[in-house]
Design a protein around this motif. Structure first.
Motif, PDB file in Angstrom:
ATOM      1  N   UNK A   1       5.926 -16.503   8.770  1.00  0.00           N
ATOM      2  CA  UNK A   1       6.070 -17.736   9.529  1.00  0.00           C
ATOM      3  C   UNK A   1       5.632 -17.516  10.972  1.00  0.00           C
ATOM      4  N   UNK A   2       5.449 -18.613  11.690  1.00  0.00           N
ATOM      5  CA  UNK A   2       5.047 -18.575  13.090  1.00  0.00           C
ATOM      6  C   UNK A   2       6.079 -17.802  13.918  1.00  0.00           C
ATOM      7  N   UNK A   3       5.594 -17.006  14.872  1.00  0.00           N
ATOM      8  CA  UNK A   3       6.494 -16.126  15.620  1.00  0.00           C
ATOM      9  C   UNK A   3       7.513 -16.880  16.467  1.00  0.00           C
ATOM     10  N   UNK A   4       7.079 -17.898  17.171  1.00  0.00           N
ATOM     11  CA  UNK A   4       8.021 -18.638  18.015  1.00  0.00           C
ATOM     12  C   UNK A   4       8.999 -19.445  17.164  1.00  0.00           C
ATOM     13  N   UNK A  30       1.564 -14.619  15.398  1.00  0.00           N
ATOM     14  CA  UNK A  30       1.364 -15.401  16.623  1.00  0.00           C
ATOM     15  C   UNK A  30       0.306 -16.492  16.455  1.00  0.00           C
ATOM     16  N   UNK A  31       0.617 -17.460  15.622  1.00  0.00           N
ATOM     17  CA  UNK A  31      -0.298 -18.566  15.374  1.00  0.00           C
ATOM     18  C   UNK A  31       0.268 -19.467  14.295  1.00  0.00           C
ATOM     19  N   UNK A  86       0.855  -9.897  20.116  1.00  0.00           N
ATOM     20  CA  UNK A  86      -0.461  -9.546  20.633  1.00  0.00           C
ATOM     21  C   UNK A  86      -0.532  -8.145  21.194  1.00  0.00           C
ATOM     22  N   UNK A  87       0.621  -7.582  21.599  1.00  0.00           N
ATOM     23  CA  UNK A  87       0.625  -6.232  22.170  1.00  0.00           C
ATOM     24  C   UNK A  87       1.358  -5.221  21.310  1.00  0.00           C
ATOM     25  N   UNK A  88       2.295  -5.662  20.481  1.00  0.00           N
ATOM     26  CA  UNK A  88       3.063  -4.724  19.681  1.00  0.00           C
ATOM     27  C   UNK A  88       3.523  -5.322  18.371  1.00  0.00           C
ATOM     28  N   UNK A  89       3.794  -4.448  17.404  1.00  0.00           N
ATOM     29  CA  UNK A  89       4.364  -4.828  16.114  1.00  0.00           C
ATOM     30  C   UNK A  89       5.699  -4.099  16.019  1.00  0.00           C
ATOM     31  N   UNK A 134      -5.055 -17.079  18.388  1.00  0.00           N
ATOM     32  CA  UNK A 134      -5.369 -17.098  19.819  1.00  0.00           C
ATOM     33  C   UNK A 134      -5.339 -15.707  20.431  1.00  0.00           C
ATOM     34  N   UNK A 135      -4.400 -14.858  20.001  1.00  0.00           N
ATOM     35  CA  UNK A 135      -4.217 -13.562  20.648  1.00  0.00           C
ATOM     36  C   UNK A 135      -4.405 -12.382  19.702  1.00  0.00           C
ATOM     37  N   UNK A 136      -5.025 -12.648  18.554  1.00  0.00           N
ATOM     38  CA  UNK A 136      -5.418 -11.601  17.613  1.00  0.00           C
ATOM     39  C   UNK A 136      -6.847 -11.895  17.157  1.00  0.00           C
ATOM     40  N   UNK A 137      -7.389 -11.044  16.319  1.00  0.00           N
ATOM     41  CA  UNK A 137      -8.777 -11.195  15.895  1.00  0.00           C
ATOM     42  C   UNK A 137      -8.991 -12.510  15.132  1.00  0.00           C
TER      43      UNK A 137
END
Length: 297
Positions: free
Chosen positions: A108-111, A65-66, A10-13, A77-80
């Protein structure tokens, strides 16, 4: 074996080539700020910037992140919100020139990616039973493992806590935005862990995300949790390493098609009956408690 991993947050790539023999970054990671608004096209440009920084050509693993299923992003949730329903694996593959032999992308999902890395190389290595990896950052990501096998896309950061999404109460971003002390924030994290423990009764919590570098400031303040609680060993690089693991697993299972279609399929663990060959390759990879099968370890 080196494979490129990118972690979209959500804050960095951020991204880097990953040495899969060691489970660590092969070069110092490169990071750009996540654009605002974080639309699919804008974020894809950021991913390309990170990959191009290293002059990389070849398979790329990327996190999101989703929820990700069959290469499509289902939540945001934390992107557009434009990400919802986007064929993001295909979009990123196209942006990186995958169809022309460039960099096919596995998404794939980040977590889940961070969890795979911690279970293969880090704090969860060799641990049986139920293990939950939580990434505390802009939101709260989760990866749930049972005897080393991943249950994908759990998104436990959206459990309700005191009438709100848990990540709106206990994420690192909330700590920073509200100026919470370590004691106050640790109390919120404790409440969240107690709720998750009530639902899943894990033997181990692994706490990841950037804040894991400061684990000594808050983990000793958390009380009343039966499960063992440890900081992530790969810290904030876990997502990059896990993304590279997923890309490697897909590549090893079946080489990407020349047009990038195979690579754009979801890498995330899914049922064998519903997943394509590439997804089954990753399913096989993560169904081993050590991260992927037949590596001699």
């Amino acid at each position: 074996m080196r494979v490129f991993g990118v972690d979209i947050g959500g804050s960095g790539i951020k991204g880097a080539p990953v040495d899969l023999e060691r489970g660590d970054l092969a070069d110092e990671r490169y990071k750009v700020l996540t654009p605002h608004p974080a639309t699919p096209d804008a974020v894809a440009d950021g991913v390309k910037q990170v990959v191009d920084h290293f002059g990389w050509s070849g398979p790329v693993g990327a996190t999101f992140p989703g929820v990700v299923t069959e290469g499509t992003t289902r939540t945001a949730a934390n992107v557009d919100k434009a990400w919802i329903g986007t064929a993001a694996g295909a979009l990123l593959t196209s942006r990186l020139g995958g169809e022309a032999g460039g960099s096919p992308v596995t998404l794939l999902n980040d977590a889940d990616a961070a969890g795979l890395a911690e279970m293969r190389y880090g704090a969860g290595r060799g641990r049986a039973g139920t293990v939950i990896v939580l990434t505390l950052g802009t939101g709260i990501g989760s990866a749930l493992f049972t005897d080393g096998r991943l249950v994908p896309n759990t998104e436990l950061g959206h459990l309700e806590l005191h009438g709100h999404d848990a990540e709106k109460r206990a994420s690192t971003k909330v700590k920073e935005d509200e100026g919470l002390s370590w004691q106050h924030w640790a109390h919120r994290v404790q409440k969240y862990l107690a709720h998750v423990e009530m639902l899943f009764s894990p033997e181990l919590f692994v706490i990841g995300g950037g804040v894991s570098r400061k684990a000594e400031k808050f983990l000793p303040l958390i009380e009343g949790i039966r499960a063992e609680i440890v900081p992530a060993q790969l810290q904030n690089n876990a997502g990059i390493v896990g993304a590279a693991m997923a890309a490697h697993a897909v590549r090893a299972g079946e080489p990407p098609a020349a047009d990038g279609s195979r690579a754009a399929a979801a890498p995330g663990p899914q049922t064998a009956s519903s997943a394509g060959p590439a997804a089954r390759a990753v399913r096989s990879a993560v169904d081993s408690p050590v991260g992927w099968p037949d590596d001699g370890r």
